[in-house]
Design an enzyme around this catalytic site. Structure first.
Site, mmCIF file in Angstrom:
data_model
loop_
_atom_site.group_PDB
_atom_site.id
_atom_site.type_symbol
_atom_site.label_atom_id
_atom_site.label_comp_id
_atom_site.label_asym_id
_atom_site.label_seq_id
_atom_site.Cartn_x
_atom_site.Cartn_y
_atom_site.Cartn_z
ATOM 1 N N LYS A 18 39.438 21.936 43.377
ATOM 2 C CA LYS A 18 38.269 21.815 44.243
ATOM 3 C C LYS A 18 37.219 20.868 43.663
ATOM 4 C CE LYS A 18 40.366 24.967 46.617
ATOM 5 N NZ LYS A 18 41.122 24.605 47.830
ATOM 6 N N ILE A 24 36.256 28.364 40.632
ATOM 7 C CA ILE A 24 36.915 27.092 40.915
ATOM 8 C C ILE A 24 36.039 26.115 41.706
ATOM 9 C CG2 ILE A 24 39.173 28.205 40.842
ATOM 10 C CD1 ILE A 24 39.341 27.873 43.862
ATOM 11 N N TYR A 28 38.416 35.153 50.205
ATOM 12 C CA TYR A 28 39.473 34.171 50.452
ATOM 13 C C TYR A 28 40.785 34.858 50.820
ATOM 14 C CZ TYR A 28 43.086 30.776 48.996
ATOM 15 O OH TYR A 28 44.186 29.961 48.934
ATOM 16 N N ASP A 34 36.349 34.106 39.530
ATOM 17 C CA ASP A 34 36.921 32.863 40.038
ATOM 18 C C ASP A 34 35.788 31.856 40.190
ATOM 19 O OD1 ASP A 34 37.713 30.804 41.832
ATOM 20 O OD2 ASP A 34 39.307 32.055 42.623
#
Length: 484
Positions: A279, A242, A155, A240
């Protein structure tokens, strides 16, 4: 006398952090957003505008959220039914957050992970979105100049979140398409070794599971290898998660927390999870980010740092009420998964019909599209040239792989959950027509070369791709070539 230009003088009056390019906006990833903002698509007001497919938002289940809000007016202190709680919520709250909020978030995290693990509400630390959570952990775990390993592609926002104000570096773990960009022990060891050769102090490994931009999951064996690796190097692991509730097909999501629970000899002090509601629930505007650490000291320090990015108590109050409604939560998770799977299938199958393949994936709000065969050359310069055509002529903001630090040119991230059904159909039609048109032009170009070699005098009535793309036609759907 020496005169200093106005811009230079202004720069000297400001800090280095404020004036450097650490935010990462000098990237095709953000340039695509700007192209959309200048000329945004609208079904009726601007049908030839740029369709935003570079923003990973989950807008497919807003109707479920709106229905719950209407049926639960007491959850908000800004309604007649909830106003009696206004004073208690509006006054100052400590950095821990509302107890009911932390309990509800911990329970939601358990639900998303199939109730296979438990989360301690006392380890829930608030932050202003996942952006703030990542920066908080970077401040807690590393010094300026230290680095985190991160598998590619990753990302683009990580360059901002972990680096800009902290001075921390990101060191790539190079992954490629030969094994579908999987993270391997060999790749981890290779990256760690190269960092040591460059005298870079590695403080941790950052992984994204499910992956952004790939939409793939880390399996249990890979997660075990990762936990073993960070333990052997005595470095931190930031996971991460999410996109944990965006999984829409098998295999199921496996959290690092499951591996931690079963891994004998694992140093839990090295394990940290970043989560948010941006998200999974589609609430990026609420700025609800979470740091969940198994390290007591990190929890205490992160909580102090959270004063720079607390979640408003009004938001906490609403979220606590919503996530405590387990019937709603179960319905939402199931329905969201079904809708994401349906939208993903429609898009990827539509592309497959014109020969465009995508990396097999089962999670996230995007997929990884393979346009390598449309490149003039296998270079990142050629990738950006193709991307500019897609932005300026096809009128789609998809993100080029180079902005995700991909090791191979020709890959693009396509977001599919931030638009309604009709916009999705138009976006799909645009890219399908562009591909068919490109095939047609390439085919005619090949015929022309063959005729030239055989010295046949045949006149071909077609324009080169460059000529077509420089014409005033904004949408490939308007091309006579496409209509025929």
């Amino acid at each position: 006398m020496v005169f200093i230009s106005g811009n230079v003088q202004k720069q000297q009056l400001l800090s280095k952090i404020a004036t450097n390019d650490g935010h990462g906006e000098n990237s095709a990833y953000f340039d695509g957003w700007k192209a959309y903002e200048i000329d945004p698509f609208h079904l009726t007001n601007n049908p030839n505008g740029v369709i935003q497919m570079g923003l990973a938002e989950n807008q497919l289940c807003f109707d479920l959220i709106q229905e719950w809000v209407v049926n639960n007016p007491k959850a908000s202190i800004c309604t007649i039914e909830g106003a009696e709680d206004f004073k208690d919520i509006a006054i100052f709250q400590d950095y821990h957050g509302l107890p009911e909020f932390r309990q509800a978030v911990a329970r939601f995290m358990e639900k998303v992970r199939g109730d296979k693990v438990t989360f301690d509400p006392n380890r829930i630390v608030m932050s202003g979105g996942a952006t703030g959570a990542h920066e908080t952990l970077a401040f807690c775990l590393a010094n300026p100049g230290d680095a985190f390993l991160v598998p590619t592609p990753y990302y683009p926002g990580f360059d901002r979140d972990l680096r800009w104000r902290t001075g921390v570096q990101l060191f790539p773990v190079v992954c490629d398409s030969s094994n579908d960009f999987k993270v391997t022990k060999k790749a981890l060891e290779s990256a760690y070794g190269k960092a040591q050769e460059s005298n870079i102090n590695i403080k941790g490994l950052l992984i994204n599971n499910p992956s952004n931009p790939l939409g793939t999951l880390l399996d249990s064996d890979t997660l075990r290898d990762i936990v073993t690796f960070i333990n052997s190097k005595n470095i931190h692991l930031i996971c991460d998660e999410i996109y944990a509730a965006t999984v829409f097909d098998q295999p199921k999501f496996i959290s690092v927390s499951e591996i931690v629970e079963e891994h004998v000899g694992c140093n839990k002090d090295l394990i940290h999870i970043v989560y948010s509601l941006s998200k999974d629930l589609g609430f990026p505007g609420f700025r609800v980010g979470i740091v969940y650490s198994y390290n007591d000291t990190v929890v205490n320090i992160a909580r102090k740092m959270s004063s720079f990015g607390l979640v408003s108590t009004q938001t906490q109050h609403l979220i606590a009420s919503m996530l405590s409604d387990e019937i709603f939560v179960e319905k939402f998770i199931a329905e969201s998964s079904e809708r994401l799977g349906k939208r993903h299938g429609m898009f990827t199958k539509g592309l497959a019909q014109v020969g465009i393949s995508t990396l097999k994936s089962n999670a996230g709000l995007f997929f990884w599209m393979d346009l390598r065969r449309l490149l003039k050359e296998s270079t990142f310069e050629s990738e950006l040239e193709l991307w500019r055509i897609i932005i300026n002529e096809v009128r789609l903001n998809v993100s080029p792989g180079c902005s995700f630090h991909c090791s191979e040119p020709g890959w693009f991230r396509v977001c599919f959950a931030n638009m309604d059904d009709e916009t999705m159909r138009i976006a799909l039609r645009r890219i399908r027509n562009f591909v068919l048109q490109t095939k047609g032009l390439n085919s005619k170009s090949a015929v022309k070369k063959q005729c030239s070699r055989s010295k046949l005098q045949i006149s071909l009535s077609f324009r080169r791709m460059d000529d077509f793309m420089n014409s005033p036609v904004h949408s490939p759907m308007n091309s006579p070539l496409v209509r025929t």
